[in-house]
Structure formats: C-alpha cells, structure tokens
Scaffold this motif. Structure first.
Motif, PDB file in Angstrom:
ATOM      1  N   GLN A  38       0.836  -1.208   0.000  1.00 31.71           N
ATOM      2  CA  GLN A  38       0.000   0.000   0.000  1.00 31.71           C
ATOM      3  C   GLN A  38       0.869   1.257   0.000  1.00 31.71           C
ATOM      4  O   GLN A  38       0.568   2.228  -0.696  1.00 31.71           O
ATOM      5  CB  GLN A  38      -0.916   0.009   1.229  1.00 31.71           C
ATOM      6  CG  GLN A  38      -1.986  -1.074   1.211  1.00 31.71           C
ATOM      7  CD  GLN A  38      -1.538  -2.325   1.936  1.00 31.71           C
ATOM      8  OE1 GLN A  38      -0.379  -2.735   1.831  1.00 31.71           O
ATOM      9  NE2 GLN A  38      -2.473  -2.936   2.668  1.00 31.71           N
ATOM     10  N   GLN A  41       2.427   1.672  -3.476  1.00 30.53           N
ATOM     11  CA  GLN A  41       1.412   2.159  -4.420  1.00 30.53           C
ATOM     12  C   GLN A  41       1.162   3.654  -4.220  1.00 30.53           C
ATOM     13  O   GLN A  41       1.030   4.413  -5.196  1.00 30.53           O
ATOM     14  CB  GLN A  41       0.117   1.372  -4.234  1.00 30.53           C
ATOM     15  CG  GLN A  41       0.207  -0.055  -4.786  1.00 30.53           C
ATOM     16  CD  GLN A  41      -1.008  -0.899  -4.425  1.00 30.53           C
ATOM     17  OE1 GLN A  41      -1.532  -0.796  -3.310  1.00 30.53           O
ATOM     18  NE2 GLN A  41      -1.450  -1.729  -5.355  1.00 30.53           N
ATOM     19  N   ASN A 113       1.517 -10.392  -5.080  1.00 28.77           N
ATOM     20  CA  ASN A 113       2.468  -9.346  -4.676  1.00 28.77           C
ATOM     21  C   ASN A 113       3.274  -8.824  -5.857  1.00 28.77           C
ATOM     22  O   ASN A 113       3.471  -7.617  -6.025  1.00 28.77           O
ATOM     23  CB  ASN A 113       3.432  -9.885  -3.619  1.00 28.77           C
ATOM     24  CG  ASN A 113       2.800  -9.997  -2.247  1.00 28.77           C
ATOM     25  OD1 ASN A 113       1.677  -9.551  -2.036  1.00 28.77           O
ATOM     26  ND2 ASN A 113       3.516 -10.605  -1.316  1.00 28.77           N
ATOM     27  N   ARG A 116       1.174  -6.612  -8.152  1.00 31.91           N
ATOM     28  CA  ARG A 116       0.887  -5.313  -7.543  1.00 31.91           C
ATOM     29  C   ARG A 116       2.131  -4.421  -7.520  1.00 31.91           C
ATOM     30  O   ARG A 116       2.060  -3.228  -7.804  1.00 31.91           O
ATOM     31  CB  ARG A 116       0.358  -5.502  -6.118  1.00 31.91           C
ATOM     32  CG  ARG A 116      -1.070  -5.995  -6.038  1.00 31.91           C
ATOM     33  CD  ARG A 116      -1.505  -6.178  -4.586  1.00 31.91           C
ATOM     34  NE  ARG A 116      -1.596  -4.906  -3.872  1.00 31.91           N
ATOM     35  CZ  ARG A 116      -1.805  -4.815  -2.560  1.00 31.91           C
ATOM     36  NH1 ARG A 116      -1.919  -5.929  -1.829  1.00 31.91           N
ATOM     37  NH2 ARG A 116      -1.893  -3.641  -1.975  1.00 31.91           N
ATOM     38  N   LYS A 119       3.058  -3.339 -11.131  1.00 35.31           N
ATOM     39  CA  LYS A 119       2.046  -2.393 -11.610  1.00 35.31           C
ATOM     40  C   LYS A 119       2.208  -1.036 -10.930  1.00 35.31           C
ATOM     41  O   LYS A 119       1.970   0.020 -11.545  1.00 35.31           O
ATOM     42  CB  LYS A 119       0.648  -2.952 -11.345  1.00 35.31           C
ATOM     43  CG  LYS A 119      -0.478  -2.093 -11.920  1.00 35.31           C
ATOM     44  CD  LYS A 119      -1.841  -2.715 -11.663  1.00 35.31           C
ATOM     45  CE  LYS A 119      -2.959  -1.837 -12.230  1.00 35.31           C
ATOM     46  NZ  LYS A 119      -4.302  -2.424 -11.961  1.00 35.31           N
TER      47      LYS A 119
END
Length: 417
Positions: A38, A41, A113, A116, A119
């Motif tokens: 998180q 990101q 994982n 994510r 990305k």
C-alpha cells in the motif's frame, strides 16, 4: 513445480512469523513488510518519470549494485530509482541511502504481490544483483515488457538451473534480458542451456572498493598509532580467528589493528583479556599518546575499509566459520592477505589470490606463523604486494560494461515512448 515453489514461500513466511516472536532480525523481516505494498502504491501513484528497480538480497549485494546505481543517477538524474532488499541486514543499514529515491523490503514473491509491485512502480529496467532469481517477479516484469538484467552473477554446476530436473528454474533464467557474469565458467554454463545473451563483465565490487580507496581520507589517530611502524590489520575477526592470531600478537613486536565483526562489550572484554600486550580501544584514544600501545581495537562500525591503507599485512576473518569476509578492500592497497582455511573456496578472489601468491590460507597458529615468516622475506613480500594490487587493477571495468547496456536500453525506451 510451481506448487512446491509457492509452498516453500508460504512455509518460509510462516517460519519467520514464528521466529519473529523471539528473534529481533526475524521481527524486522516481518514488521518491515506490513502494509508495504500500500505504501509503495501511494509513493508511485502519480509518478511519470522512468523507474529503475535494483534488487539486492543483502548488504554485500548492495555493494555490488551501488556503482551501477550511482552511475545511472549521474547520467539520468531525472529517473526514479527503487532499491529493495530481501534481508534486514541490508535494509536496516541502507534504508536511508541517498542514491535511491525509495528503499523498501522486497514483498514476498507471490503472484499477487509481484503483480501489484510491478504495476505500482512500472519499471523500465529491473536489475537483480548476483543470486536473486524470483519466479513471480520475473514473470510480472516480463509481462510488463521490463528489461531485466542480472549483474555480478555467478553460476556453479551444482545449482538447480543446470540439473536435468531444473526446468522450472531454467524458465526463470530465460526471462532475463541479459546476464553480466563474473567468470568464464558462468558464461559456459549459461550457454550450455541455450542462454547466449550473456557477457563476462567481472564483479562490480572491484570498481566499488577501488573507488573507496581513491576517496579514502587520512585518519590522524591511526597515523599516530602507526608512527612509521609496520602494522598488521585484522578485519572482521571472529573468536575463531582471534584464537589463531593471539599467539602471534603476544609474541610479536609489530603493531596490530583489530576490527572485530561483533563489537559487543562482552566480545571486546574477551579480546582484551586474551591479549598479553598493551592495547587500547579506538573510542579511548582522545588525548592519549599511542606510541606505547601495540594493539588498537576498533570499537565502531564503518571504519574498516579505510584502515588497510596503514597496514603492511592483513588478516580477514570469517573463513573458520560461515564464510570469508571481503578481502578486496585489503587487496586494493596491495598487501599480503591471510585468512582461515575452512570456508573461502566459494569466493573467487580468494582462490585466485592464493594461486597467484598474494593470499595465504592458514589452518592454525603454526601454519600462520610459518607463512607469515615466509612472506616477510623481502622478495616474497614485494611479490605478494604486487600480485594483490595488480589483481584488482586487472578486474576493474565491470560497472562501465553494465552502464553502457543500461544507458542504451533507457535511451531506446525513452525514444520509443
């Protein structure tokens, strides 16, 4: 095989969560990954600059990747550099490293994982240092059309990649865009399984330690301790190393600098009790005349690489235990190098320097004394010094080869974009 791979990751995670209840390093390993994806990101949600991702298992691999990171930063000041570590020993020491925009733990290698993470940061280039080969990450990077490099890598015939049943692991290697390997054997092994996109570049550590040597500043306290006398520098010593060295120190009039690997008070007291000659800790040297002290004990971290310049001989610790520590820093200064005879053979530079006559593996005190007395003969000493210095100079240039490839890749992708 993918089931077994995922199961091994699951069991490793479970084992570390359990160990975290009792072991500080395991606790860092676990807590450092909480909410990590998180955070990543959020950090890269609005990023539009090209991203280079460099991954290192630990601190040793970081030192191999560091010259490449700093070289890329110099040529491409506007790129974002993401640095990840697998272990706490690397992350805890380098989490504030200024050469990277962000330093993270590597999230566990699961399919979710990896997708994510890739990305989130959208790397143009991914660089894995030495031994790092992860199935899900390489798969996600390949799907993202990221150029993947393996640098300072070294391969051995006994690795799974080269076994008849190692097809799953060979697939991981086939996703790598280019390998920059340390030696000819690694080159031959890769080509034997059909991987021809590889270059023998050497080890970037040579470039890094040579850079350290060129930048080393004078240390007045060490200079005062030396006072034009010969010094034997003992680096990263463990108790097994000290057991072998103590008789030589106690019976020899030469000065010694000892930098223990562990600098706990208990370890320092144990060392001081074993010495029968006058010793002093570095932290106690302020306003002290060091002329009468024979042993200087380094009770801090980070100074070792600067100490070898003051030595005529070096003993590097670790080889009686888990493995030999870095000998290249001492080699850069062109001094004869000694180390234990049990666990050094996986370090190419140690084997090479023994074969050339610049380094000496010792079994015990008697063996150390014999080889030390041999190398103190003027002709033997000069030969050993020249061998170690020349060996480093011959192996410089790996960083430049890797950077040339990286620069061409980044420029081509920037043009295409």
């Amino acid at each position: 095989m993918i089931i077994l791979y995922n199961l091994s990751i699951f069991l490793m995670r479970a084992g570390l969560r359990l160990a975290a209840l009792f072991h500080p390093k395991a606790k860092s390993f676990v807590t450092g990954r909480k909410g990590l994806l998180q955070k990543i990101q959020a950090d890269y949600a609005t990023n539009t600059a090209p991203v280079v991702w460099v991954h290192c298992a630990s601190l040793g691999e970081f030192e191999q990747g560091r010259p490449v990171i700093e070289g890329l930063r110099k040529v491409f000041p506007k790129i974002r550099i993401v640095l990840t570590f697998f272990s706490p020993s690397g992350y805890d020491v380098r989490k504030h490293y200024q050469g990277a925009d962000h330093v993270y733990y590597l999230p566990w290698d699961t399919a979710a994982n990896a997708k994510r993470f890739v990305k989130a940061i959208k790397p143009t280039l991914a660089i894995f240092v030495k031994y790092e080969f992860w199935h899900h990450y390489t798969q996600a990077l390949a799907a993202n059309r990221t150029t993947i490099l393996s640098i300072s890598s070294i391969f051995r015939p006994d690795q799974l990649f080269f076994k008849p049943y190692g097809g799953f692991y060979r697939k991981i290697l086939k996703r790598i865009s280019h390998f920059f390997v340390q030696n000819d054997e690694s080159l031959k092994l890769l080509k034997a399984i059909g991987l021809n996109h590889c270059t023998r570049s050497g080890d970037t550590r040579f470039d890094r330690v040579y850079q350290i040597v060129k930048q080393a500043e004078e240390l007045p306290t060490i200079q005062n301790f030396k006072n034009h006398q010969k010094i034997f520098v003992v680096g990263s010593s463990w108790s097994e190393d000290i057991d072998v060295l103590i008789p030589l120190i106690n019976e020899n009039r030469m000065k010694f600098i000892i930098a223990p690997h562990e600098i706990s008070e208990q370890n320092l007291i144990s060392l001081e009790r074993a010495l029968q000659v006058k010793s002093i800790r570095y932290s106690q040297t302020t306003n002290i005349n060091l002329e009468d002290f024979q042993v200087l004990i380094i009770d801090n971290v980070g100074m070792l690489s600067k100490l070898y310049r003051y030595g005529e001989f070096a003993f590097i610790g670790g080889a009686y235990g888990k493995g030999l520590h870095n000998i290249l820093e001492a080699a850069c200064y062109g001094v004869p190098i000694f180390f234990g005879n049990k666990n050094y053979t996986k370090f190419k530079e140690a084997v090479d320097l023994i074969n050339r006559g610049g380094a000496f593996d010792v079994a015990d005190y008697t063996d150390l004394k014999m080889k030390y007395e041999m190398v103190t003969l003027p002709e033997s000493f000069l030969l050993a010094c020249e061998v170690t210095r020349q060996y480093v100079e011959e192996n410089l240039g790996a960083t430049e080869k890797i950077l040339t490839y990286c620069e061409a890749t980044l420029r081509a992708k920037n043009t295409a974009a």
